[in-house]
Design a protein around this motif. Structure first.
Motif, PDB file in Angstrom:
ATOM      1  N   LYS A  76      19.433  35.420  73.302  1.00 46.48           N
ATOM      2  CA  LYS A  76      18.573  36.578  73.044  1.00 46.48           C
ATOM      3  C   LYS A  76      19.375  37.867  73.206  1.00 46.48           C
ATOM      4  N   ARG A  79      21.552  38.547  70.205  1.00 41.17           N
ATOM      5  CA  ARG A  79      20.816  39.101  69.061  1.00 41.17           C
ATOM      6  C   ARG A  79      20.529  40.587  69.269  1.00 41.17           C
ATOM      7  N   ARG A  82      23.712  42.542  68.770  1.00 44.30           N
ATOM      8  CA  ARG A  82      24.037  42.631  67.352  1.00 44.30           C
ATOM      9  C   ARG A  82      23.161  43.674  66.672  1.00 44.30           C
ATOM     10  N   LEU A 126      19.141  38.472  57.471  1.00 43.76           N
ATOM     11  CA  LEU A 126      18.516  38.284  58.775  1.00 43.76           C
ATOM     12  C   LEU A 126      17.258  37.422  58.671  1.00 43.76           C
ATOM     13  N   GLU A 130      15.465  37.576  63.796  1.00 40.61           N
ATOM     14  CA  GLU A 130      16.543  38.560  63.915  1.00 40.61           C
ATOM     15  C   GLU A 130      16.082  39.937  63.460  1.00 40.61           C
ATOM     16  N   GLU A 133      14.095  41.551  66.222  1.00 35.49           N
ATOM     17  CA  GLU A 133      14.996  42.085  67.247  1.00 35.49           C
ATOM     18  C   GLU A 133      15.554  43.436  66.795  1.00 35.49           C
TER      19      GLU A 133
END
Length: 336
Positions: A76, A79, A82, A126, A130, A133
């Motif tokens: 987590k 992510r 990123r 994505l 993703e 996030e």
């Protein structure tokens, strides 16, 4: 002159954080402010600041392990990191100037952020997880948030498979932008008290969406003021003079060619609020607006060509699942 106009920094607002010793000395346009700064800056850091710096330099635990723990897992956190890296690389996501901008400027910036988010989703392929996030790392609200928080979930939960084949893909690819129009000026959480009507006209096989009173104005739905061109409208279903309670209907608000309001539809922005000011929470009034019968959500209830009401065995409270979900999200977000 105030701090916002008097302070001039030689470094860019988007530059990476630097140690305090490496930061440029602030230069003030107002001499009195410069003198005050110079007097206090020459004294150096306080004993409390020195003690805090020592603790940070040698903590009794691993800050990285603590960060992983607070995020729930290393995956987590990866992510999240990123997502933050992607956002930091694009100046549209900057927030250092938002309190100096007008509401209109911040609203337009937020729309630019939505466009940038969608480009990042497509460029990096994505997944939905993703993308969420990424979205949650954006500091402020985006005017089109309700597209995926309420509008699309409502289509998926309450519209039939045939209806979803017609509209869902368009919504997912921004061919239509939706609002969730439930709350009225005189009726907030009192869903049973909603006054907007949807009267079936068997002669034309249409529903007539109408706001019969001032208190029946749709009031506060996000995206309704400027952005949305469709809305899921909650209204009382009237069949042959019989009130069957509140149901939801897909109503087109604006032209897909030039974004002008359609005949019989009037909307506006309700103005500044205590929060969510990048969101165009709006109001709407309907003056005998006609929609096809197929625009009524018909997964759990249906109205046939003759105007007969055909419910299933589903709990009628399922009609409000979208609002319940978003309210839980607001509580979770506030806890953050």
């Amino acid at each position: 002159e105030y701090m916002g106009t008097a302070l001039h920094m030689s470094s860019s607002p988007s530059s990476a954080p630097s140690p305090a010793s490496a930061l440029p000395k602030p230069r003030f346009a107002v001499p009195q402010m410069q003198a005050v700064y110079d007097r206090f800056a020459s004294a150096g850091p306080s004993e409390e600041s020195k003690a805090l710096a020592r603790e940070r330099a040698d903590p009794p635990f691993s800050p990285r392990d603590m960060t992983v723990f607070l995020h729930g897992s290393a995956a987590k956190l990866a992510r999240v990191e990123r997502a933050r890296a992607l956002l930091a690389a694009d100046p549209v996501f900057r927030c250092d100037d938002i309190f100096f901008n007008t509401r209109k400027e911040n609203h337009l910036r937020a729309l630019d952020k939505q466009v940038a988010l969608e480009r990042l989703r497509r460029k990096h392929g994505l997944s939905d997880e993703e993308f969420l996030e990424l979205r949650f790392e954006v500091a402020d609200n985006v005017p089109t948030d309700l597209q995926w928080i309420m509008f699309i979930p409502n289509l998926k939960a309450l519209f039939s498979d045939e209806q979803q084949r017609k509209w869902l893909d368009k919504a997912r690819h921004w061919g239509i932008i939706g609002a969730y129009a439930q709350t009225e000026l005189g009726h907030g959480s009192n869903v049973r008290g909603l006054e907007t009507t949807a009267t079936f006209d068997p002669a034309t096989d249409e529903f007539i969406i109408h706001s019969p009173t001032l208190t029946s104005l749709k009031w506060w739905p996000g995206s309704l003021g400027r952005v949305a061109n469709f809305a899921v409208v909650y209204a009382r279903l009237l069949l042959h003079g019989v009130d069957h309670g509140v149901h939801n209907f897909l109503v087109q608000l604006r032209s897909l060619d030039d974004h002008r309001l359609l005949p019989g539809v009037t909307t506006g922005d309700i103005g500044p609020k205590l929060g969510y000011n990048t969101q165009d929470n709006g109001w709407a009034a309907f003056d005998n607006v006609r929609i096809p019968r197929e625009n009524m959500a018909m997964r759990y209830v249906a109205v046939d060509r003759e105007g007969n009401y055909r419910p299933t065995d589903a709990n009628p409270k399922v009609l409000y699942v979208s609002m319940l979900e978003v309210r839980s999200m607001i509580v979770i977000d506030a806890a953050k």
